[in-house]
Design a protein around this motif. Structure first.
Motif, PDB file in Angstrom:
ATOM      1  N   ASN A 170      60.973 107.670  40.493  1.00 10.41           N
ATOM      2  CA  ASN A 170      62.167 106.938  41.309  1.00 10.41           C
ATOM      3  C   ASN A 170      63.078 108.123  41.538  1.00 10.41           C
ATOM      4  OD1 ASN A 170      60.487 104.518  41.164  1.00 10.41           O
ATOM      5  ND2 ASN A 170      61.292 104.378  38.884  1.00 10.41           N
ATOM      6  N   VAL A 171      63.099 108.486  42.555  1.00  6.58           N
ATOM      7  CA  VAL A 171      64.105 109.441  42.963  1.00  6.58           C
ATOM      8  C   VAL A 171      65.513 108.683  42.926  1.00  6.58           C
ATOM      9  CG1 VAL A 171      65.031 111.233  44.713  1.00  6.58           C
ATOM     10  CG2 VAL A 171      62.519 110.839  44.067  1.00  6.58           C
ATOM     11  N   LEU A 198      61.071 117.228  33.293  1.00  7.38           N
ATOM     12  CA  LEU A 198      61.796 117.600  32.274  1.00  7.38           C
ATOM     13  C   LEU A 198      62.968 116.638  32.063  1.00  7.38           C
ATOM     14  CD1 LEU A 198      60.989 120.360  34.180  1.00  7.38           C
ATOM     15  CD2 LEU A 198      62.453 121.569  32.309  1.00  7.38           C
ATOM     16  N   PRO A 199      63.436 116.573  30.603  1.00  8.00           N
ATOM     17  CA  PRO A 199      64.470 115.495  30.488  1.00  8.00           C
ATOM     18  C   PRO A 199      65.682 116.068  31.184  1.00  8.00           C
ATOM     19  CG  PRO A 199      63.562 116.011  28.270  1.00  8.00           C
ATOM     20  CD  PRO A 199      62.847 117.124  29.329  1.00  8.00           C
ATOM     21  N   CYS A 244      62.140 119.637  47.835  1.00 10.43           N
ATOM     22  CA  CYS A 244      61.597 120.210  46.714  1.00 10.43           C
ATOM     23  C   CYS A 244      62.335 119.653  45.516  1.00 10.43           C
ATOM     24  CB  CYS A 244      61.864 121.617  46.939  1.00 10.43           C
ATOM     25  SG  CYS A 244      61.173 122.598  48.223  1.00 10.43           S
ATOM     26  N   ASP A 245      63.419 119.429  45.697  1.00 14.02           N
ATOM     27  CA  ASP A 245      64.399 119.148  44.259  1.00 14.02           C
ATOM     28  C   ASP A 245      64.528 117.452  44.042  1.00 14.02           C
ATOM     29  OD1 ASP A 245      64.674 121.889  44.410  1.00 14.02           O
ATOM     30  OD2 ASP A 245      66.607 121.922  44.802  1.00 14.02           O
ATOM     31  N   ALA A 246      64.619 117.282  42.789  1.00 12.32           N
ATOM     32  CA  ALA A 246      64.732 115.795  42.887  1.00 12.32           C
ATOM     33  C   ALA A 246      65.356 115.621  41.394  1.00 12.32           C
ATOM     34  CB  ALA A 246      63.756 114.889  42.901  1.00 12.32           C
ATOM     35  N   ALA A 247      65.942 114.703  41.128  1.00 13.67           N
ATOM     36  CA  ALA A 247      66.207 114.118  39.781  1.00 13.67           C
ATOM     37  C   ALA A 247      66.255 112.523  39.920  1.00 13.67           C
ATOM     38  CB  ALA A 247      67.724 114.388  39.154  1.00 13.67           C
ATOM     39  N   GLY A 262      61.794 104.859  32.459  1.00 12.34           N
ATOM     40  CA  GLY A 262      63.123 104.700  32.499  1.00 12.34           C
ATOM     41  C   GLY A 262      63.952 105.691  32.001  1.00 12.34           C
ATOM     42  N   ASN A 263      63.328 106.916  31.712  1.00 18.56           N
ATOM     43  CA  ASN A 263      63.966 108.158  31.078  1.00 18.56           C
ATOM     44  C   ASN A 263      64.402 109.024  32.340  1.00 18.56           C
ATOM     45  OD1 ASN A 263      63.005 107.912  28.280  1.00 18.56           O
ATOM     46  ND2 ASN A 263      60.803 108.323  29.267  1.00 18.56           N
TER      47      ASN A 263
END
Length: 320
Positions: A36-37, A120-121, A66-69, A75-76
């Motif tokens: 979920n962006v 990745l975390p 390309c990029d997202a967090a 839920g992490n």
């Protein structure tokens, strides 16, 4: 789900191919996970995609980014590594490496799906917007400096084109790692910002440096190529990851390259391990990506226009 996507290719007016609207949510796939962006950042790669570079008509419509967090299905808080296929995780072993938006739908949407290996975390020290700046431009700069340029603390580095995403990242990362950073820009304001971010000096594009340098970080291409080669010490290294001003410089400077035994190294993106190291470096040393503008996803066209005009210093971030 709402998304910003390439609906058609226009090589001369790339923004003509950009559409904002509803697209299908990603489906399930073995070995893949849905994120979920929360935030995503723009790169020149997105403009090149709208021009049809690395993206064919047959792949349209293609969600860009390309990029997202964001957050995973548990839920992490996570960061997405956007290179698909280099490891074989989640895809066939013979599939060539690609970046999101080339074969697979990108991150400018409410959700994106990627191989589970590519997640990745997110360090708690970084916001979603900050973390979303790292996987392309900042990872590219990290690899250019610390893997391909081979520089050490105390070495000198020229960064061409201060203000662009990779260039800004190289200035901040290099200064934090103890490098002597010199930068160039046509803009006086951008030169001032470069010094504020840690550059020892910032000069107008093409102006002779106070000294020759151990390495050059080159993303501008044709417009700065000759100056980059002339700025290197004998045995120095020019690392190039892009050519926003064109691919064919007027002068190649081949005589300088062989006579001074210069090294020219191509660099593209970075590995998952390098991204993990970059995330740890930013968290531990207090390094934060430079964000020029933050916009909601439904105003993505404004962000694309800003990128196309080059009127930014640092990254443009879209929030969901």
């Amino acid at each position: 789900m709402f998304a910003a996507y390439a609906a058609r290719i226009d090589r001369d007016q790339p923004l003509n191919g950009l559409e904002l609207g509803e697209r299908p949510a990603p489906g399930t796939r073995p070995g893949w996970t849905t994120v979920n962006v929360k935030a995503a950042s723009l790169n020149h790669h997105d403009l090149w995609s709208l021009r049809g570079v690395g993206l064919g008509e047959e792949a349209l419509p293609m969600i860009l980014g390309c990029d997202a967090a964001g957050t995973d299905q548990d839920g992490n808080e996570v960061v997405v590594h956007s290179v698909i296929g280099q490891s074989g995780h989640g895809v066939g072993p013979d599939e060539p490496r690609s970046i999101l938006t080339e074969r697979y739908q990108g991150t400018f949407a409410e959700q994106v799906t990627v191989p589970a290996w590519n997640v990745l975390p997110k360090p708690k020290e970084l916001s979603f917007a900050e973390a979303a700046c790292l996987p392309t431009a900042w990872l590219t700069a990290y690899r250019m400096l610390f893997t391909n340029a081979g520089v050490r603390p105390g070495d000198s580095v020229l960064v061409q084109g201060a203000g662009g995403g990779v260039a800004t990242a190289a200035i901040v990362l290099g200064a934090a790692a103890g490098l002597r950073i010199f930068a160039t820009s046509r803009s006086e304001d951008k030169r001032k910002r470069a010094v504020e971010l840690g550059a020892e000096a910032a000069l107008p594009t093409g102006e002779r440096l106070p000294q020759r340098v151990d390495a050059v970080i080159e993303t501008v291409g044709a417009a700065t190529w000759s100056h980059s080669v002339k700025s290197l010490k004998p045995g120095g290294t020019l690392v190039i990851s892009g050519a926003t001003s064109g691919f064919n410089p007027e002068r190649t400077e081949l005589n300088r390259i062989f006579f001074l035994e210069l090294k020219v190294v191509g660099s593209t993106m970075g590995s998952k391990d390098e991204l993990a190291s970059l995330l740890n470096f930013c968290a531990a040393k207090g390094v934060r990506p430079v964000i020029d503008t933050t916009l909601p996803l439904d105003r993505a066209r404004e962000g694309f226009a800003k990128l196309a005009e080059g009127e930014m210093f640092g990254k443009v971030v879209l929030t969901v």
